[in-house]
Design a protein around this motif. Structure first.
Motif, mmCIF file in Angstrom:
data_model
loop_
_atom_site.group_PDB
_atom_site.id
_atom_site.type_symbol
_atom_site.label_atom_id
_atom_site.label_comp_id
_atom_site.label_asym_id
_atom_site.label_seq_id
_atom_site.Cartn_x
_atom_site.Cartn_y
_atom_site.Cartn_z
ATOM 1 N N GLY A 261 105.124 20.641 -11.771
ATOM 2 C CA GLY A 261 103.217 20.990 -11.697
ATOM 3 C C GLY A 261 103.096 20.966 -13.035
ATOM 4 N N THR A 262 103.254 21.401 -14.215
ATOM 5 C CA THR A 262 102.947 21.262 -15.418
ATOM 6 C C THR A 262 102.460 19.849 -15.572
ATOM 7 N N VAL A 263 103.651 19.021 -15.838
ATOM 8 C CA VAL A 263 103.662 17.247 -15.916
ATOM 9 C C VAL A 263 102.910 16.865 -15.322
ATOM 10 N N GLY A 264 102.660 17.329 -13.891
ATOM 11 C CA GLY A 264 101.868 16.209 -13.443
ATOM 12 C C GLY A 264 100.514 16.534 -13.586
ATOM 13 N N VAL A 265 100.025 18.091 -14.643
ATOM 14 C CA VAL A 265 98.296 18.432 -15.328
ATOM 15 C C VAL A 265 98.113 17.461 -16.304
ATOM 16 N N VAL A 266 99.635 17.256 -16.930
ATOM 17 C CA VAL A 266 99.873 16.516 -17.943
ATOM 18 C C VAL A 266 99.212 14.950 -17.406
ATOM 19 N N LEU A 267 99.914 14.525 -16.903
ATOM 20 C CA LEU A 267 99.512 12.961 -16.173
ATOM 21 C C LEU A 267 98.059 12.957 -15.989
ATOM 22 N N LEU A 268 97.806 13.869 -15.270
ATOM 23 C CA LEU A 268 96.562 13.893 -14.716
ATOM 24 C C LEU A 268 95.316 13.794 -16.274
ATOM 25 N N ASN B 264 92.446 10.743 -19.616
ATOM 26 C CA ASN B 264 92.090 9.458 -21.120
ATOM 27 C C ASN B 264 92.108 8.668 -21.033
ATOM 28 N N VAL B 265 92.864 7.564 -19.943
ATOM 29 C CA VAL B 265 92.990 5.949 -20.154
ATOM 30 C C VAL B 265 91.703 5.649 -19.495
ATOM 31 N N ALA B 266 91.114 6.847 -18.143
ATOM 32 C CA ALA B 266 89.774 6.110 -17.700
ATOM 33 C C ALA B 266 88.646 5.993 -18.293
ATOM 34 N N ASN B 267 88.669 6.934 -19.419
ATOM 35 C CA ASN B 267 87.558 6.767 -20.425
ATOM 36 C C ASN B 267 87.519 5.807 -21.034
ATOM 37 N N LEU B 268 88.667 5.340 -21.898
ATOM 38 C CA LEU B 268 88.959 4.676 -22.711
ATOM 39 C C LEU B 268 88.703 2.873 -21.857
ATOM 40 N N THR B 269 88.960 3.110 -20.332
ATOM 41 C CA THR B 269 88.533 1.710 -19.672
ATOM 42 C C THR B 269 87.213 2.074 -19.198
ATOM 43 N N LEU B 270 86.513 3.133 -18.748
ATOM 44 C CA LEU B 270 85.056 3.331 -18.742
ATOM 45 C C LEU B 270 84.398 3.019 -20.217
ATOM 46 N N GLY B 271 85.192 2.966 -21.455
ATOM 47 C CA GLY B 271 83.963 2.909 -22.864
ATOM 48 C C GLY B 271 84.187 0.521 -22.604
ATOM 49 N N LEU C 122 92.101 -4.404 -11.707
ATOM 50 C CA LEU C 122 93.100 -4.063 -11.292
ATOM 51 C C LEU C 122 94.024 -4.697 -12.284
ATOM 52 N N ALA C 123 94.715 -6.113 -11.938
ATOM 53 C CA ALA C 123 95.646 -6.145 -13.078
ATOM 54 C C ALA C 123 95.367 -6.290 -14.245
ATOM 55 N N GLU C 124 94.654 -5.826 -15.265
ATOM 56 C CA GLU C 124 95.101 -5.557 -16.320
ATOM 57 C C GLU C 124 95.028 -3.718 -16.423
ATOM 58 N N SER C 125 94.748 -3.147 -15.382
ATOM 59 C CA SER C 125 95.473 -1.722 -15.146
ATOM 60 C C SER C 125 96.639 -2.136 -14.697
ATOM 61 N N ILE D 130 104.748 6.629 -9.146
ATOM 62 C CA ILE D 130 102.911 6.965 -9.963
ATOM 63 C C ILE D 130 102.606 6.213 -11.846
ATOM 64 N N THR D 131 103.508 5.011 -11.853
ATOM 65 C CA THR D 131 103.066 4.195 -12.016
ATOM 66 C C THR D 131 102.075 3.742 -12.037
ATOM 67 N N LEU D 132 101.910 3.219 -10.332
ATOM 68 C CA LEU D 132 100.915 2.057 -9.609
ATOM 69 C C LEU D 132 99.454 3.118 -9.508
ATOM 70 N N ALA D 133 100.049 4.798 -9.348
ATOM 71 C CA ALA D 133 99.059 5.399 -8.801
ATOM 72 C C ALA D 133 98.057 5.611 -10.548
ATOM 73 N N THR D 134 98.640 5.937 -11.440
ATOM 74 C CA THR D 134 98.021 5.501 -12.781
ATOM 75 C C THR D 134 97.539 4.701 -12.598
ATOM 76 N N ALA D 135 97.402 3.337 -12.471
ATOM 77 C CA ALA D 135 97.361 2.120 -12.790
ATOM 78 C C ALA D 135 95.763 1.707 -11.733
ATOM 79 N N ILE D 136 95.970 2.684 -10.515
ATOM 80 C CA ILE D 136 94.508 3.002 -10.014
ATOM 81 C C ILE D 136 93.626 3.575 -9.917
ATOM 82 N N VAL D 137 94.286 4.494 -10.976
ATOM 83 C CA VAL D 137 93.283 6.231 -10.977
ATOM 84 C C VAL D 137 92.560 5.778 -12.209
ATOM 85 N N SER D 138 93.445 5.059 -13.280
ATOM 86 C CA SER D 138 93.056 5.253 -14.554
ATOM 87 C C SER D 138 92.607 4.583 -14.763
#
Length: 804
Positions: free
Chosen positions: A278-285, A290-297, A324-327, A376-384
């Motif tokens: 659970g702890t490392v899951g929070v780290v991944l979130l 962070n990447v979502a904020n970078l991507t938003l900018g 999505l391809a870039e992410s 989780i790599t695919l999930a991070t691509a979508i989320v971030s």
């Protein structure tokens, strides 16, 4: 999609800074999750290496609360119970066994090998097959049969060079010749790395009714196809009720516990591993945020490009697919790097892990772990990546193209970025509070006085072979001679022995009666019992509070005596002087009355976090066990003292192996190894989360300063003092931090309640931890805001106005 991926690679290559930072950020989160999941998979999820492992169960007896014993405590089976339960209708087989160690001689240096005495149904129940010869048969598992043994595959190869002629030959195990009838299949090592198995072959008297409280047989069973564990437990409970009707007091509240064998092997390590996951899951979130904020900018900077695409006919789904391809490219880069990090982290975690974590050797990056990483790599691509892009490009229209200028971030988008940072800070605070509570627990545990002095004490374990030392007087004479050798050595200050060292995860509990109680009528009292030699209390520096300790005069022919600890006096003689009174220890069918001659200080035998229990010490010479742990106090080096201790044993018996030669300080350290393991890992991941959150905060504040350069320039031009300008920047950062703190404290309190069972000497709302973590987060917030604030200080009004 191929064209989109090609374009994504080209676009990301033009912004190497963004690509590198985003990929590394995701790599940290993915790597941490992959490493911990590999441990969880190896320990908790990987099926046992036996046919149809889901059918295998561990059987225990559950006992009601009585005395110091909690309710529903589970115990191994008593021999009569194993025979009773053979009448079940839900198990295809049932196999009791007893873990043991064997002294193997005659093939090189004598060595202790882990093994077990097993019922003839043992191998069939587990579905094991022989690599050579045969396994234990029904005819072997009877008293007075010629002794036979099955050898483990690894032992066969390492000790005998995989010599097929070993089958049919005899080997000497613990002083008795055994015929090797077979070799187990490769990889079979149950229980606990066993490599030698001999028939259990209990005599008939062990199944008598007076042995129904002799709990010492571990038992494994196999469910019939389609039968659940609940159905098996109900079946065994019905049998217990039927047979227990003859002994209502003994069987009141007694029942059966049926666990999956995998869960039984894992034991109490499951909560700690799930907490880490659970702890490392929070780290991944947080990494995704962070990447979502970078991507938003990045998305805001590319609004004109996307507007042109929309004007040329690109639909919103088409634009989102490109994004999505870039992410996905960034996430794949992060995933590959994360796997490389996980390989290193996994090795570090395994090296750090306590020796008693089951199946830790099976941890690896297998297909299950790699599939988890891919998911989780695919999930991070979508989320971030995709979510921020949808926020920006969801309403692409030709109006932006007509405006001829880059659109400024809306208030809603700024709020979204701020909300992401607030969530990061809140999650980081919650993790830091959890890590702080565990760190405080570890500090409290290691600060507890154990009741003895482990400094400059070396220990070793000696287990005598049954056949060679069958007579109790032989065992007593052997250890007398060893201790005499040690005490005569000038390097040794003092030496003594005990059946169970403190904090070593070994224990013996016996029933006893106080004077005035009637053994056949009254229920026995329960206490931990340890046999010790003269010199043990001085060596461990356990103080004698009153009376005397076990001494050299307590020999085989002397009157039976015992020494008790203060906890025994408090519990059983709270208003009386126990010195001179008698108690009777029950061991097997014998009851011997012994005089209490002394009271010693309390020792934390079970763990540093467990209050001392009633303890009774008796002279080893009065009941010589087959084993003894010897402790030696000396200021000599560890290596020199270890050699001295081995030499003392071999001077008495050259063929007697010695094991577990280690400093007592290592025994103490091992007792808190699981707590240290969880504390170190959770603290490391919490600090990683804090670093990621601070980077995210820095990014938001820096971006905000960039957007407000014109405004800040005007303020400076109109005479605003620079400290006021800096204050504007810091107030924004502290505002985000304050909101994050408030939400984080709520999350932290919820997390802390879940950690209550793992805390010791610390409340879940410990003010020191909460205040310390809050101070750290505020300090990090100020530090992360420092560089953007410096940039605000350096604003040239003329340049800022020209930019606008």
């Amino acid at each position: 999609m191929t064209n989109d991926l090609r374009y994504a690679v080209r676009a990301l290559a033009h912004t190497p800074g963004f690509t590198t930072v985003a990929a590394i950020t995701l790599a940290l989160g993915i790597g941490a999750n992959t490493a911990i999941f590999s441990v969880v998979s190896g320990v908790l999820l990987r099926p046992l290496p036996y046919p149809r492992p889901s059918e295998l169960v561990a059987l225990h007896e559950s006992l009601p609360a009585r005395g110091d014993r909690p309710g529903d405590s589970t115990m191994p089976l008593a021999p009569p119970t194993t025979r009773d339960w053979m009448a079940n209708t839900t198990l295809s087989s049932l196999a009791p066994y007893s873990g043991s160690t064997f002294i193997l001689t005659g093939a090189g240096e004598p060595v202790r090998i882990p093994g077990a005495n097993v019922a003839w149904t043992f191998f069939d129940t587990l579905g094991a097959t022989p690599a050579a010869g045969r396994l234990i048969a029904r005819a072997d598992d009877r008293p007075n049969q010629p002794p036979v043994a099955v050898i483990g595959y690894d032992l066969w190869r390492s000790r005998y060079g995989a010599d097929s002629s070993l089958v049919g030959r005899t080997v000497e195990l613990s002083g008795e010749r055994h015929t090797v009838v077979g070799v187990a299949q490769p990889g079979f090592a149950f229980p606990a790395e066993a490599q030698i198995w001999t028939p259990l072959a209990l005599p008939e008297e062990e199944y008598a009714d007076d042995q129904r409280l002799s709990f010492y047989l571990d038992t494994v069973g196999r469910l019939k196809p389609g039968v659940t564990r609940e159905q098996a437990a109900a079946d065994l409970n019905a049998i217990t009720a039927r047979f227990g009707g003859r002994f209502p007091e003994m069987y009141e509240g007694r029942g059966a516990t049926v666990l999956s064998l995998r869960d039984a092997l894992v034991g109490d390590v499951r909560p700690a591993l799930l907490l880490l996951l659970g702890t490392v899951g929070v780290v991944l979130l947080i990494a995704c945020a962070n990447v979502a904020n970078l991507t938003l900018g990045r998305a805001l900077a590319r609004e004109n490009e996307m507007t042109v695409r929309a004007a040329l006919g690109a639909t919103t789904p088409r634009i989102l697919r490109q994004w999505l391809a870039e992410s996905l490219v960034i996430a794949v880069l992060g995933g590959i790097t994360g796997v490389l990090l996980a390989l290193w982290a996994r090795d570090a975690i395994v090296a750090l892990s306590p020796a008693d974590i089951p199946r830790i050797a099976e941890v690896g990056l297998d297909l299950r772990v790699l599939a988890f990483t891919a998911a989780i790599t695919l999930a991070t691509a979508i989320v971030s990546g995709l979510a921020p892009a949808m926020a920006v490009f969801g309403r692409v229209s030709g109006d932006w193209l007509k405006s001829g200028r880059k659109a400024t971030a809306s208030v809603g988008r700024r709020r979204a970025r701020n909300a992401v940072v607030i969530a990061e800070l809140a999650l980081s605070l919650a993790l830091l509070v959890g890590a702080g509570l565990l760190a405080r627990t570890f500090w409290k545990l290691t600060s507890e006085a154990p009741g003895f002095d482990a400094d400059q004490v070396m220990t070793m374990e000696v287990v005598l072979p049954q056949q060679k030392y069958a007579d109790p007087s032989q065992r007593a004479a052997f250890f007398d001679a060893v201790l005499h050798q040690l005490r005569a050595n000038p390097l040794v200050e003092s030496a003594g022995g005990t059946t169970n060292l403190p904090l070593s995860n070994t224990n013996m509990s016996f029933g006893f009666y106080r004077e005035g109680m009637v053994p056949d009528r009254d229920q026995p009292l329960i206490a931990n019992v340890r046999a010790v030699t003269a010199g043990y209390f001085p060596t461990m520096r356990i103080p004698v509070v009153r009376g005397r300790a076990i001494g050299s005069t307590d020999r085989v022919e002397s009157a039976p005596v015992v020494v008790i600890n203060q906890a025994t006096q408090r519990k059983f003689w709270p208003d009386a002087d126990p010195i001179g009174q008698r108690l009777a220890l029950t061991r097997g069918r014998t009851t011997v009355w012994r005089e209490i001659v002394g009271i010693v200080g309390d020792v934390r035998h079970a763990s540093l976090g467990t209050a001392p229990k009633p303890e009774i010490y008796m002279p080893y010479a009065h009941d010589p066990f087959m084993f003894l742990r010897i402790a030696v106090r000396s200021n000599a080096s560890t290596e020199l003292l270890a050699g001295t201790m081995r030499a003392a044993v071999w001077a008495v018996d050259r063929n007697q192996p010695v094991s577990r030669v280690r400093p007592m300080a290592d025994v103490v350290a091992a007792s808190v190894a699981q707590t240290r393991f969880g504390t170190v890992l959770i603290s490391a991941f919490a600090l990683l989360a804090l670093v990621l959150a601070s980077v995210g905060l820095y990014g938001v504040i820096a971006y905000s300063v960039t957007l407000r350069l014109h405004e800040l320039g005007i303020r400076v031009a109109l005479g605003a003092e620079r400290r006021h300008v800096v204050g504007l920047v810091l107030r924004q950062a502290l505002g985000l931090a304050g909101t994050g703190l408030a939400l984080g404290l709520i999350l932290a309190l919820g997390l802390a309640r879940g950690l209550t069972a793992q805390l010791y000497g610390v409340s879940s709302t410990d003010p020191v931890t909460l205040a310390g973590v809050t101070t750290i987060l505020v300090a990090v917030t100020l530090l992360a805001s420092y560089l953007p604030a410096r940039r605000a200080l350096s604003i040239d009004p003329a340049i800022a106005l020209r930019r606008e």
